[in-house]
Design an enzyme around this catalytic site. Structure first.
Site, PDB file in Angstrom:
ATOM      1  N   GLY A  54      72.827   5.696  38.079  1.00 49.21           N
ATOM      2  CA  GLY A  54      73.370   4.673  38.963  1.00 49.21           C
ATOM      3  C   GLY A  54      74.391   3.739  38.366  1.00 49.21           C
ATOM      4  O   GLY A  54      75.186   3.143  39.066  1.00 49.21           O
ATOM      5  N   ASP A 113      72.213  -0.545  36.565  1.00 50.39           N
ATOM      6  CA  ASP A 113      72.694  -0.877  37.898  1.00 50.39           C
ATOM      7  C   ASP A 113      71.832  -1.947  38.555  1.00 50.39           C
ATOM      8  O   ASP A 113      72.343  -2.922  39.083  1.00 50.39           O
ATOM      9  CB  ASP A 113      72.801   0.376  38.777  1.00 50.39           C
ATOM     10  N   ASP A 116      64.900  -4.612  38.722  1.00 45.69           N
ATOM     11  CA  ASP A 116      63.904  -5.073  39.690  1.00 45.69           C
ATOM     12  C   ASP A 116      62.581  -5.320  38.975  1.00 45.69           C
ATOM     13  O   ASP A 116      62.345  -6.416  38.504  1.00 45.69           O
ATOM     14  CB  ASP A 116      63.801  -4.169  40.919  1.00 45.69           C
ATOM     15  N   THR A 117      61.721  -4.323  38.799  1.00 47.44           N
ATOM     16  CA  THR A 117      60.441  -4.555  38.134  1.00 47.44           C
ATOM     17  C   THR A 117      60.623  -4.903  36.663  1.00 47.44           C
ATOM     18  O   THR A 117      59.795  -5.585  36.075  1.00 47.44           O
ATOM     19  CB  THR A 117      59.524  -3.320  38.242  1.00 47.44           C
ATOM     20  N   GLY A 118      61.694  -4.407  36.059  1.00 51.41           N
ATOM     21  CA  GLY A 118      61.969  -4.668  34.652  1.00 51.41           C
ATOM     22  C   GLY A 118      61.494  -3.569  33.724  1.00 51.41           C
ATOM     23  O   GLY A 118      61.833  -3.570  32.538  1.00 51.41           O
ATOM     24  N   LEU A 121      64.581  -1.360  32.129  1.00 48.99           N
ATOM     25  CA  LEU A 121      65.414  -2.098  31.179  1.00 48.99           C
ATOM     26  C   LEU A 121      64.625  -2.439  29.917  1.00 48.99           C
ATOM     27  O   LEU A 121      65.137  -2.302  28.802  1.00 48.99           O
ATOM     28  CB  LEU A 121      65.988  -3.349  31.835  1.00 48.99           C
ATOM     29  N   LYS A 144      66.975  -8.252  41.140  1.00 50.93           N
ATOM     30  CA  LYS A 144      65.988  -8.572  42.178  1.00 50.93           C
ATOM     31  C   LYS A 144      64.820  -9.289  41.491  1.00 50.93           C
ATOM     32  O   LYS A 144      63.780  -8.684  41.227  1.00 50.93           O
ATOM     33  CB  LYS A 144      65.452  -7.303  42.845  1.00 50.93           C
ATOM     34  N   ASP A 172      72.284   5.440  44.381  1.00 53.92           N
ATOM     35  CA  ASP A 172      71.999   6.430  45.420  1.00 53.92           C
ATOM     36  C   ASP A 172      70.629   6.249  46.045  1.00 53.92           C
ATOM     37  O   ASP A 172      69.789   5.497  45.555  1.00 53.92           O
ATOM     38  CB  ASP A 172      72.072   7.837  44.830  1.00 53.92           C
ATOM     39  N   ARG A 178      76.341   7.480  46.615  1.00 55.15           N
ATOM     40  CA  ARG A 178      76.886   6.921  45.373  1.00 55.15           C
ATOM     41  C   ARG A 178      78.371   6.575  45.515  1.00 55.15           C
ATOM     42  O   ARG A 178      78.883   5.700  44.854  1.00 55.15           O
ATOM     43  CB  ARG A 178      76.735   7.914  44.215  1.00 55.15           C
TER      44      ARG A 178
END
Length: 189
Positions: A54, A113, A116-118, A121, A144, A172, A178
């Site tokens: 992404g 990209d 969110d939850t982490g 990353l 987020k 996507d 995309r």
């Protein structure tokens, strides 16, 4: 014949409503590049690592914007998976493709990209640190924070968004959308 593009106000894709138009994306990426360039001033051998798939459009635009600030980082990629073909992350992170550059003793700009939850990353940052990166700077296009499950905050954020499922600008849903030049929300069915 001129190419036609969906306007930011109206999507031509059924079930997708524009959230961030392409002009706002371009402006914010340029601003982020300036901020990151200041942070990397005087640092030799910066490596940019993108989490595929992404991130590819965001990463390409940011790498070009960084070069206008005199930062020409080496580019590398990793592939982690948490969504599969679903709209919600599974919670399990899988390393599908490992790091393809040597980061030992180097400053790494880790790009994703969506944060969110982490889990993704944090997982990727840990892998870079285990590989010997001297410093890991994180940059995400979309954040987020309402979905965070892992205590991680990015160093650079393009846009904070609500808890919605988005596509476009490289992102996507089950391999589709995309190519959209904007970020759009997938409407609930």
């Amino acid at each position: 014949m001129a190419a036609t593009r969906p306007s930011p106000e109206k999507s031509e894709i059924p079930g997708v409503s524009p959230l961030i138009d392409e002009h706002a994306l371009a402006k914010r990426v340029t601003e982020m590049a300036g901020d990151i360039a200041v942070q990397c001033e005087g640092v030799e051998g910066v490596i940019r690592v993108g989490l595929l798939k992404g991130v590819f459009v965001f990463m390409a635009d940011l790498v070009r914007a960084l070069s206008r600030h005199g930062v020409q980082p080496t580019v590398g990629f990793m592939t982690v998976e948490s969504y599969g073909s679903e709209k919600a992350p599974s919670g399990a992170i899988h390393l599908k493709r490992g790091l393809d550059v040597d980061v030992s003793g180097r400053t790494v700009i880790l790009m994703d990209d969506i944060l969110d939850t982490g889990h993704s990353l944090a997982f990727a940052r840990r892998k870079l640190e285990e590989a010997g990166a001297a410093r890991v700077i994180t940059a995400v296009l979309l954040d987020k924070p309402s979905r965070r499950e892992v205590p991680i905050e990015p160093d650079h954020v393009g846009f904070e968004i609500p808890d919605c499922f988005v596509v476009g600008y490289g992102i996507d849903y089950a391999g589709q959308h995309r190519e959209l030049p904007y970020v759009g929300v997938v409407e609930e069915e």
